[in-house]
Design an enzyme around this catalytic site. Structure first.
Site, mmCIF file in Angstrom:
data_model
loop_
_atom_site.group_PDB
_atom_site.id
_atom_site.type_symbol
_atom_site.label_atom_id
_atom_site.label_comp_id
_atom_site.label_asym_id
_atom_site.label_seq_id
_atom_site.Cartn_x
_atom_site.Cartn_y
_atom_site.Cartn_z
ATOM 1 N N LYS A 10 0.826 -1.220 0.000
ATOM 2 C CA LYS A 10 0.000 0.000 0.000
ATOM 3 C C LYS A 10 0.862 1.272 0.000
ATOM 4 O O LYS A 10 2.070 1.219 0.249
ATOM 5 C CB LYS A 10 -0.921 -0.031 1.217
ATOM 6 C CG LYS A 10 -1.953 -1.158 1.178
ATOM 7 C CD LYS A 10 -2.973 -0.992 2.308
ATOM 8 C CE LYS A 10 -4.015 -2.093 2.277
ATOM 9 N NZ LYS A 10 -5.099 -1.843 3.258
ATOM 10 N N TYR A 50 -12.379 -1.902 -4.045
ATOM 11 C CA TYR A 50 -12.927 -2.108 -2.699
ATOM 12 C C TYR A 50 -14.449 -2.006 -2.666
ATOM 13 O O TYR A 50 -15.015 -1.693 -1.614
ATOM 14 C CB TYR A 50 -12.322 -1.081 -1.737
ATOM 15 C CG TYR A 50 -10.930 -1.432 -1.248
ATOM 16 C CD1 TYR A 50 -10.708 -2.571 -0.470
ATOM 17 C CD2 TYR A 50 -9.838 -0.611 -1.514
ATOM 18 C CE1 TYR A 50 -9.447 -2.877 0.015
ATOM 19 C CE2 TYR A 50 -8.564 -0.917 -1.042
ATOM 20 C CZ TYR A 50 -8.383 -2.055 -0.272
ATOM 21 O OH TYR A 50 -7.122 -2.362 0.212
ATOM 22 N N PHE A 58 -15.803 3.786 6.511
ATOM 23 C CA PHE A 58 -14.408 4.125 6.179
ATOM 24 C C PHE A 58 -14.130 4.090 4.683
ATOM 25 O O PHE A 58 -12.991 4.295 4.262
ATOM 26 C CB PHE A 58 -13.441 3.199 6.934
ATOM 27 C CG PHE A 58 -13.652 1.723 6.686
ATOM 28 C CD1 PHE A 58 -13.161 1.096 5.557
ATOM 29 C CD2 PHE A 58 -14.340 0.957 7.622
ATOM 30 C CE1 PHE A 58 -13.354 -0.257 5.329
ATOM 31 C CE2 PHE A 58 -14.541 -0.412 7.412
ATOM 32 C CZ PHE A 58 -14.049 -1.017 6.257
ATOM 33 N N ARG A 86 -2.523 -14.285 4.391
ATOM 34 C CA ARG A 86 -3.266 -13.599 5.457
ATOM 35 C C ARG A 86 -2.561 -13.775 6.805
ATOM 36 O O ARG A 86 -2.497 -12.848 7.612
ATOM 37 C CB ARG A 86 -4.695 -14.128 5.534
ATOM 38 C CG ARG A 86 -5.541 -13.613 4.387
ATOM 39 C CD ARG A 86 -6.916 -14.244 4.363
ATOM 40 N NE ARG A 86 -7.707 -13.960 5.556
ATOM 41 C CZ ARG A 86 -8.300 -12.804 5.800
ATOM 42 N NH1 ARG A 86 -8.163 -11.794 4.955
ATOM 43 N NH2 ARG A 86 -9.011 -12.625 6.887
ATOM 44 N N THR A 92 -5.827 -7.044 10.624
ATOM 45 C CA THR A 92 -6.043 -5.800 9.869
ATOM 46 C C THR A 92 -5.483 -4.597 10.620
ATOM 47 O O THR A 92 -4.863 -3.714 10.027
ATOM 48 C CB THR A 92 -7.563 -5.600 9.633
ATOM 49 O OG1 THR A 92 -8.086 -6.779 9.032
ATOM 50 C CG2 THR A 92 -7.829 -4.411 8.736
ATOM 51 N N ARG A 103 2.056 -6.523 8.934
ATOM 52 C CA ARG A 103 1.353 -5.333 9.447
ATOM 53 C C ARG A 103 1.930 -4.868 10.784
ATOM 54 O O ARG A 103 1.964 -3.663 11.046
ATOM 55 C CB ARG A 103 -0.141 -5.620 9.535
ATOM 56 C CG ARG A 103 -0.776 -5.605 8.141
ATOM 57 C CD ARG A 103 -2.162 -6.131 8.153
ATOM 58 N NE ARG A 103 -2.846 -5.877 6.893
ATOM 59 C CZ ARG A 103 -3.947 -6.515 6.517
ATOM 60 N NH1 ARG A 103 -4.479 -7.434 7.300
ATOM 61 N NH2 ARG A 103 -4.509 -6.232 5.364
ATOM 62 N N ASN A 113 -2.089 0.180 6.823
ATOM 63 C CA ASN A 113 -1.687 -1.135 7.340
ATOM 64 C C ASN A 113 -0.791 -1.904 6.371
ATOM 65 O O ASN A 113 -0.735 -3.130 6.393
ATOM 66 C CB ASN A 113 -2.908 -1.944 7.792
ATOM 67 C CG ASN A 113 -3.835 -2.319 6.661
ATOM 68 O OD1 ASN A 113 -3.641 -1.868 5.530
ATOM 69 N ND2 ASN A 113 -4.832 -3.128 6.938
ATOM 70 N N HIS A 116 -2.269 -5.394 1.542
ATOM 71 C CA HIS A 116 -3.594 -6.003 1.347
ATOM 72 C C HIS A 116 -3.391 -7.402 0.810
ATOM 73 O O HIS A 116 -2.454 -7.649 0.046
ATOM 74 C CB HIS A 116 -4.426 -5.195 0.331
ATOM 75 C CG HIS A 116 -5.642 -5.934 -0.134
ATOM 76 N ND1 HIS A 116 -6.808 -5.952 0.593
ATOM 77 C CD2 HIS A 116 -5.850 -6.734 -1.212
ATOM 78 C CE1 HIS A 116 -7.696 -6.722 -0.044
ATOM 79 N NE2 HIS A 116 -7.133 -7.201 -1.140
ATOM 80 N N GLU A 127 -10.081 -10.129 -7.622
ATOM 81 C CA GLU A 127 -8.985 -9.164 -7.455
ATOM 82 C C GLU A 127 -7.833 -9.378 -8.441
ATOM 83 O O GLU A 127 -7.240 -8.408 -8.913
ATOM 84 C CB GLU A 127 -8.454 -9.235 -6.017
ATOM 85 C CG GLU A 127 -9.466 -8.733 -4.999
ATOM 86 C CD GLU A 127 -8.967 -8.806 -3.567
ATOM 87 O OE1 GLU A 127 -7.858 -9.344 -3.334
ATOM 88 O OE2 GLU A 127 -9.678 -8.319 -2.677
HETATM 89 P P1 CMP Z 1 -7.557 -4.433 3.503
HETATM 90 O O1 CMP Z 1 -7.084 -5.803 3.797
HETATM 91 O O2 CMP Z 1 -6.922 -3.701 2.405
HETATM 92 O O3 CMP Z 1 -9.140 -4.504 3.226
HETATM 93 C C1 CMP Z 1 -10.013 -3.448 3.507
HETATM 94 C C2 CMP Z 1 -9.342 -2.345 4.241
HETATM 95 O O4 CMP Z 1 -10.201 -1.456 4.880
HETATM 96 C C3 CMP Z 1 -8.496 -2.924 5.345
HETATM 97 O O5 CMP Z 1 -7.386 -3.567 4.808
HETATM 98 C C4 CMP Z 1 -8.208 -1.702 6.171
HETATM 99 O O6 CMP Z 1 -7.074 -0.989 5.718
HETATM 100 C C5 CMP Z 1 -9.447 -0.877 5.934
HETATM 101 N N1 CMP Z 1 -10.273 -0.863 7.128
HETATM 102 C C6 CMP Z 1 -10.910 -1.883 7.687
HETATM 103 N N2 CMP Z 1 -11.575 -1.466 8.781
HETATM 104 C C7 CMP Z 1 -11.344 -0.154 8.885
HETATM 105 C C8 CMP Z 1 -11.735 0.839 9.798
HETATM 106 N N3 CMP Z 1 -12.524 0.549 10.843
HETATM 107 N N4 CMP Z 1 -11.294 2.086 9.596
HETATM 108 C C9 CMP Z 1 -10.502 2.378 8.529
HETATM 109 N N5 CMP Z 1 -10.095 1.465 7.622
HETATM 110 C C10 CMP Z 1 -10.501 0.218 7.814
#
Ligand code: CMP
Length: 138
Positions: A10, A50, A58, A86, A92, A103, A113, A116, A127
């Site tokens: 990212k 997404y 968010f 994962r 996350t 992460r 984070n 992905h 994807e």
């Molecule tokens: P990712 O694995 O890229 O998939 C969806 C993304 O949404 C996740 O990682 C986070 O970066 C983001 N995400 C998930 N929950 C939240 C949250 N509560 N606030 C902000 N970002 C979020």
């Protein structure tokens, strides 16, 4: 089962120069890098990627962040690649991630984070072709 998963390094990890460290970790953990490209996503591309999260509070912030700078998109291959990736990424929220996960090492917040990864075979089937035609996966 041998399978492919989509990974994205990212904008936060890219900005902090963690690209090489993350790629080296993938190799160390036995992932084969089958495709990879540096991209700067448009907001529209980030929103399309997404779209399953479009009702989440968010969504706007997430998609703006993902379009805020270059990313690296990758296809990784391994036995049970989706689950293995994962596990390597960790929770996350980096604050809850296990030690030595990507992460925990490179993420700063639930949004920034670092990486992905596809979360299921179904999401990988959406994807991977979102970024790579079959002919570019080696
Ligand atoms: P990712 O694995 O890229 O998939 C969806 C993304 O949404 C996740 O990682 C986070 O970066 C983001 N995400 C998930 N929950 C939240 C949250 N509560 N606030 C902000 N970002 C979020």
């Amino acid at each position: 089962m041998q399978e492919n998963t989509l990974a994205i390094i990212k904008p936060d990890a890219f900005r902090k120069n963690h690209l090489g460290a993350i790629l080296a970790r993938y190799e160390k953990e036995g992932f084969r890098i089958r495709a990879g490209r540096i991209r700067w996503l448009s907001l529209r591309e980030a929103e399309g990627f997404y779209k399953v999260h479009r009702e989440r509070p968010f969504f706007g912030s997430l998609t703006q962040f993902m379009a805020s700078g270059p990313v690296m998109v990758l296809v990784l291959h391994k036995e049970n690649a989706i689950l293995e990736h994962r596990t390597l990424m960790g929770s996350t929220d980096p604050g809850n991630a296990d030690p030595n996960t990507l992460r925990k090492l490179y993420g700063a917040s639930i949004e920034e984070n670092a990486v992905h990864g596809s979360d299921s075979p179904e999401s990988a089937r959406f994807e991977i072709p979102y970024f790579f035609p079959e002919s570019e996966i080696y």
